[in-house]
Design an enzyme around this catalytic site. Structure first.
Site, PDB file in Angstrom:
ATOM      1  N   LYS A  24       0.834  -1.202   0.000  1.00  0.00           N
ATOM      2  CA  LYS A  24       0.000   0.000   0.000  1.00  0.00           C
ATOM      3  C   LYS A  24       0.872   1.257   0.000  1.00  0.00           C
ATOM      4  O   LYS A  24       0.649   2.176  -0.782  1.00  0.00           O
ATOM      5  CB  LYS A  24      -0.902   0.008   1.244  1.00  0.00           C
ATOM      6  CG  LYS A  24      -1.566   1.352   1.503  1.00  0.00           C
ATOM      7  CD  LYS A  24      -2.457   1.334   2.714  1.00  0.00           C
ATOM      8  CE  LYS A  24      -1.760   1.656   4.015  1.00  0.00           C
ATOM      9  NZ  LYS A  24      -1.441   3.095   4.194  1.00  0.00           N
ATOM     10  N   ASN A  25       1.857   1.298   0.877  1.00  0.00           N
ATOM     11  CA  ASN A  25       2.643   2.518   1.038  1.00  0.00           C
ATOM     12  C   ASN A  25       3.620   2.767  -0.100  1.00  0.00           C
ATOM     13  O   ASN A  25       4.246   3.821  -0.171  1.00  0.00           O
ATOM     14  CB  ASN A  25       3.385   2.515   2.377  1.00  0.00           C
ATOM     15  CG  ASN A  25       2.438   2.785   3.538  1.00  0.00           C
ATOM     16  OD1 ASN A  25       1.264   3.097   3.333  1.00  0.00           O
ATOM     17  ND2 ASN A  25       2.960   2.673   4.750  1.00  0.00           N
ATOM     18  N   CYS A 118      -4.593  12.948  12.384  1.00  0.00           N
ATOM     19  CA  CYS A 118      -5.352  11.712  12.337  1.00  0.00           C
ATOM     20  C   CYS A 118      -5.253  11.051  13.695  1.00  0.00           C
ATOM     21  O   CYS A 118      -4.636  11.590  14.610  1.00  0.00           O
ATOM     22  CB  CYS A 118      -4.854  10.795  11.236  1.00  0.00           C
ATOM     23  SG  CYS A 118      -3.259  10.119  11.578  1.00  0.00           S
ATOM     24  N   ARG A 123       0.767  14.929  12.734  1.00  0.00           N
ATOM     25  CA  ARG A 123       1.254  14.741  11.369  1.00  0.00           C
ATOM     26  C   ARG A 123       1.460  16.039  10.591  1.00  0.00           C
ATOM     27  O   ARG A 123       0.728  16.362   9.645  1.00  0.00           O
ATOM     28  CB  ARG A 123       0.342  13.773  10.632  1.00  0.00           C
ATOM     29  CG  ARG A 123       0.083  12.531  11.481  1.00  0.00           C
ATOM     30  CD  ARG A 123      -0.425  11.368  10.739  1.00  0.00           C
ATOM     31  NE  ARG A 123       0.570  10.748   9.888  1.00  0.00           N
ATOM     32  CZ  ARG A 123       0.370   9.563   9.311  1.00  0.00           C
ATOM     33  NH1 ARG A 123      -0.743   8.920   9.495  1.00  0.00           N
ATOM     34  NH2 ARG A 123       1.289   9.044   8.551  1.00  0.00           N
ATOM     35  N   ASP A 126       5.569  20.364   7.640  1.00  0.00           N
ATOM     36  CA  ASP A 126       6.619  21.379   7.523  1.00  0.00           C
ATOM     37  C   ASP A 126       7.819  20.936   6.683  1.00  0.00           C
ATOM     38  O   ASP A 126       8.398  21.732   5.953  1.00  0.00           O
ATOM     39  CB  ASP A 126       7.080  21.821   8.927  1.00  0.00           C
ATOM     40  CG  ASP A 126       7.569  20.652   9.760  1.00  0.00           C
ATOM     41  OD1 ASP A 126       6.828  19.645   9.878  1.00  0.00           O
ATOM     42  OD2 ASP A 126       8.689  20.705  10.291  1.00  0.00           O
ATOM     43  N   ASP A 306       4.611   1.030  12.160  1.00  0.00           N
ATOM     44  CA  ASP A 306       3.408   0.375  11.643  1.00  0.00           C
ATOM     45  C   ASP A 306       3.273  -1.078  12.111  1.00  0.00           C
ATOM     46  O   ASP A 306       2.269  -1.726  11.828  1.00  0.00           O
ATOM     47  CB  ASP A 306       3.385   0.420  10.105  1.00  0.00           C
ATOM     48  CG  ASP A 306       3.045   1.811   9.584  1.00  0.00           C
ATOM     49  OD1 ASP A 306       2.695   2.684  10.393  1.00  0.00           O
ATOM     50  OD2 ASP A 306       3.138   2.019   8.353  1.00  0.00           O
ATOM     51  N   ARG A 398      -8.556  -0.314   4.918  1.00  0.00           N
ATOM     52  CA  ARG A 398      -7.655   0.648   4.290  1.00  0.00           C
ATOM     53  C   ARG A 398      -6.318   0.008   3.927  1.00  0.00           C
ATOM     54  O   ARG A 398      -5.621   0.505   3.049  1.00  0.00           O
ATOM     55  CB  ARG A 398      -7.382   1.833   5.235  1.00  0.00           C
ATOM     56  CG  ARG A 398      -8.531   2.816   5.347  1.00  0.00           C
ATOM     57  CD  ARG A 398      -8.078   4.022   6.166  1.00  0.00           C
ATOM     58  NE  ARG A 398      -6.710   4.338   5.835  1.00  0.00           N
ATOM     59  CZ  ARG A 398      -5.750   4.611   6.706  1.00  0.00           C
ATOM     60  NH1 ARG A 398      -6.003   4.645   7.980  1.00  0.00           N
ATOM     61  NH2 ARG A 398      -4.524   4.867   6.314  1.00  0.00           N
TER      62      ARG A 398
HETATM   63  C1  UD1 Z   1       4.518   6.941   6.185  1.00  0.00           C
HETATM   64  C2  UD1 Z   1       3.595   5.759   6.054  1.00  0.00           C
HETATM   65  C3  UD1 Z   1       2.981   5.408   7.403  1.00  0.00           C
HETATM   66  C4  UD1 Z   1       4.074   5.211   8.443  1.00  0.00           C
HETATM   67  C5  UD1 Z   1       5.005   6.407   8.472  1.00  0.00           C
HETATM   68  C6  UD1 Z   1       6.206   6.194   9.380  1.00  0.00           C
HETATM   69  C7  UD1 Z   1       2.757   6.053   3.798  1.00  0.00           C
HETATM   70  C8  UD1 Z   1       1.613   6.358   2.912  1.00  0.00           C
HETATM   71  N1  UD1 Z   1       2.542   6.090   5.120  1.00  0.00           N
HETATM   72  O1  UD1 Z   1       3.714   8.046   6.583  1.00  0.00           O
HETATM   73  O2  UD1 Z   1       2.227   4.197   7.261  1.00  0.00           O
HETATM   74  O3  UD1 Z   1       3.492   5.056   9.710  1.00  0.00           O
HETATM   75  O4  UD1 Z   1       5.523   6.658   7.150  1.00  0.00           O
HETATM   76  O5  UD1 Z   1       6.911   5.075   9.008  1.00  0.00           O
HETATM   77  O6  UD1 Z   1       3.842   5.757   3.340  1.00  0.00           O
HETATM   78  N2  UD1 Z   1       7.095  14.715  10.235  1.00  0.00           N
HETATM   79  C9  UD1 Z   1       7.346  16.042  10.515  1.00  0.00           C
HETATM   80  N3  UD1 Z   1       7.187  16.957   9.502  1.00  0.00           N
HETATM   81  C10 UD1 Z   1       6.781  16.608   8.253  1.00  0.00           C
HETATM   82  C11 UD1 Z   1       6.515  15.247   7.987  1.00  0.00           C
HETATM   83  C12 UD1 Z   1       6.685  14.325   9.014  1.00  0.00           C
HETATM   84  O7  UD1 Z   1       7.725  16.407  11.623  1.00  0.00           O
HETATM   85  O8  UD1 Z   1       6.660  17.478   7.384  1.00  0.00           O
HETATM   86  C13 UD1 Z   1       7.275  13.701  11.317  1.00  0.00           C
HETATM   87  C14 UD1 Z   1       5.990  12.975  11.678  1.00  0.00           C
HETATM   88  O9  UD1 Z   1       5.242  13.695  12.634  1.00  0.00           O
HETATM   89  C15 UD1 Z   1       6.516  11.669  12.231  1.00  0.00           C
HETATM   90  C16 UD1 Z   1       7.763  11.418  11.391  1.00  0.00           C
HETATM   91  O10 UD1 Z   1       8.111  12.666  10.812  1.00  0.00           O
HETATM   92  O11 UD1 Z   1       6.917  11.828  13.566  1.00  0.00           O
HETATM   93  C17 UD1 Z   1       7.597  10.383  10.305  1.00  0.00           C
HETATM   94  O12 UD1 Z   1       6.509  10.724   9.481  1.00  0.00           O
HETATM   95  P1  UD1 Z   1       6.520  10.417   7.920  1.00  0.00           P
HETATM   96  O13 UD1 Z   1       7.683   9.559   7.602  1.00  0.00           O
HETATM   97  O14 UD1 Z   1       6.377  11.692   7.185  1.00  0.00           O
HETATM   98  O15 UD1 Z   1       5.184   9.583   7.751  1.00  0.00           O
HETATM   99  P2  UD1 Z   1       4.269   9.542   6.483  1.00  0.00           P
HETATM  100  O16 UD1 Z   1       5.084   9.675   5.240  1.00  0.00           O
HETATM  101  O17 UD1 Z   1       3.117  10.430   6.671  1.00  0.00           O
END
Ligand code: UD1
Length: 429
Positions: A24-25, A118, A123, A126, A306, A398
């Site tokens: 999925k991811n 969520c 989430r 930035d 996850d 999902r």
């Molecule tokens: C992806 C996965 C999700 C998984 C997560 C962490 C997909 C579609 N989803 O989510 O299943 O749980 O990786 O392995 O691939 N963060 C910031 N600023 C940002 C973006 C992220 O501070 O702009 C932080 C988040 O709060 C979190 C960490 O970075 O603590 C990791 O998040 P991120 O790797 O971005 O997760 P997703 O890509 O949303």
């Protein structure tokens, strides 16, 4: 979201083999990447899941023609005519923010509703925004929308404060069409990033370093559509492996890249599971009581967040006390209260959970609050005494394709029932 429930009768030892679906991811960013080509891309092994349906809806809103044939999802992005996604669609799935990079690169502007928080945490976005600005993109946030545009998309030097998977993917998909070189430092190293790099390079991009923490991208003028098979879902595979252990079963999990599961395999072995690796399968056997293990979630190649809820369900039955530390998401313990209803002994203090193993879990009425919390309760139900009614299984839909069918095939006793079904009246838990 569907209000269906699972009724699961536990304590059936799972045996046989199960095939893991495409990731999925990986599928979500790969679908977003099809927006970059003025042509028809073919993606194979994309799972039939609610999140994928939502992404397909996003692509359709933007003017793409998407069709599913037997084996493949076919996306024609030559008819792309939009650059806006409203909140009704954005709210359905956070990962729709992955279109930010590719739409910008292809059309020069984009406007999307800011995804909300969520169940598992706030989430933020930035890092996505900071990265885009480094490429010359101007970003304005107003009325809950993120608007972005540029005069010239140019390569840049980006240093992420946290190795965000989504931000790394978004920047890759923008930088492929930028003028000049981009370097992403402290990039996420997840296998899904490598899969995206592979598709983009087939489309004519010049990316190196995916899978390490430095990704180098040489911008090209144009990408062409390509064909690609998505990697297997490592979280689905890990979930089946835990199911085998929790039911003292013997399960062969097919369509697996064992290297993607090193953290999970190491922890399962510590817990006493017998794991045999093959080229594209793993066999998991468990005899006797699960041993307690401590674990801490980390960015890849660390232990995946996850898989944390599923491991908590497993350790709730261990012969001793385990300590779990969640470092990625601040609110990822929603399954704890539900597991307690099933007899688990778990206390949470901030990001640390202390799991004192109990002899047996018991069936109960429980509710899935998010995807992986739902998976954890599903597993607990398979191992519990008597029947469990698991509500809000739409969350599980999902991320798990044909779950019911797959687990029936392994000998689980479960069925999916509609809410208010008279069947529920007959259940004595
Ligand atoms: C992806 C996965 C999700 C998984 C997560 C962490 C997909 C579609 N989803 O989510 O299943 O749980 O990786 O392995 O691939 N963060 C910031 N600023 C940002 C973006 C992220 O501070 O702009 C932080 C988040 O709060 C979190 C960490 O970075 O603590 C990791 O998040 P991120 O790797 O971005 O997760 P997703 O890509 O949303």
């Amino acid at each position: 979201m569907t209000m269906d429930r699972y009724v699961i009768t536990g304590k059936q030892s799972l045996e046989g083999s199960v095939r893991v679906s495409g990731a999925k991811n990986s599928s979500l960013p790969l679908l977003a990447a099809t927006l970059l080509a003025d042509g028809t891309s073919v993606l194979m092994d994309i799972p039939d899941l609610l999140d994928i349906t939502h992404m397909v809806e996003v692509l359709a809103t933007l003017g793409c023609r998407v069709q599913r044939d037997e084996e493949a999802l076919v996306v024609d992005a030559s008819t792309l005519n939009g650059a806006e996604v409203d909140e009704t669609l954005m709210r359905k799935m956070r990962a729709s923010n992955l279109i930010l990079g590719p739409i910008l690169a292809r059309t020069g502007r984009v406007r999307i509703a800011r995804p909300g928080g969520c169940a598992i945490g706030s989430r933020p976005m930035d890092q996505h925004i900071k990265g885009l600005m480094e490429l010359g993109v101007k970003v304005k946030e107003r009325h809950g929308y993120i608007e972005a545009w540029y005069d010239r998309l140019q390569g840049g030097d980006i240093y992420f404060d946290v190795p965000s998977v989504g931000a790394t993917e978004n920047i890759m998909m923008a930088a492929v069409l930028a003028d000049g070189y981009t370097v992403i430092h402290n990039a996420a190293r997840e296998p899904e990033i490598v899969d995206l790099q592979n598709l983009l390079n087939k489309m004519g991009a010049k990316i190196r370093g995916g899978g390490t923490d430095v990704i180098r991208i040489e911008g090209v003028r144009k990408l062409t559509a390509a064909e690609h098979r998505v990697i297997p879902d490592r979280i689905e595979a890990g979930t089946h492996m835990v199911a085998a252990v929790m039911t003292e079963g013997d399960v062969r999990v097919d369509n697996v890249i064992p290297e993607h599961l090193e953290g999970v395999i190491a922890k399962l072995r510590q817990a006493g599971a017998e794991i045999t690796l093959e080229d594209d399968a793993v066999r998991v056997r468990q005899r006797g009581r699960i041993k307690p293990v401590d674990l801490k979630t980390m960015a890849y190649p660390g232990f995946p967040t996850d898989m944390q809820p599923q491991f908590m369900a497993m350790l709730a039955m261990a012969g001793g006390t385990s300590v779990i530390t969640e470092t990625i998401f601040e609110n990822r313990y929603q399954h704890v209260d539900e597991l307690r209803r099933m007899g688990a002994n778990i206390t949470v203090d901030g990001r640390t959970a202390v799991v004192r193993g109990v002899e047996t879990l018991e069936g109960a009425f429980v509710e899935a609050t998010d995807l992986r919390a739902g998976a954890a309760l599903f597993l607990a139900a398979l191992a519990a005494e008597e029947a469990t009614v698991l509500e809000q299984v739409g969350h599980i839909d999902r991320g798990y394709e044909n779950l019911e069918e797959k687990y029936r095939g392994l000998g689980a006793r479960l069925r999916r029932v509609l809410p208010n079904s008279s069947e529920l009246a007959r259940i004595d838990t």
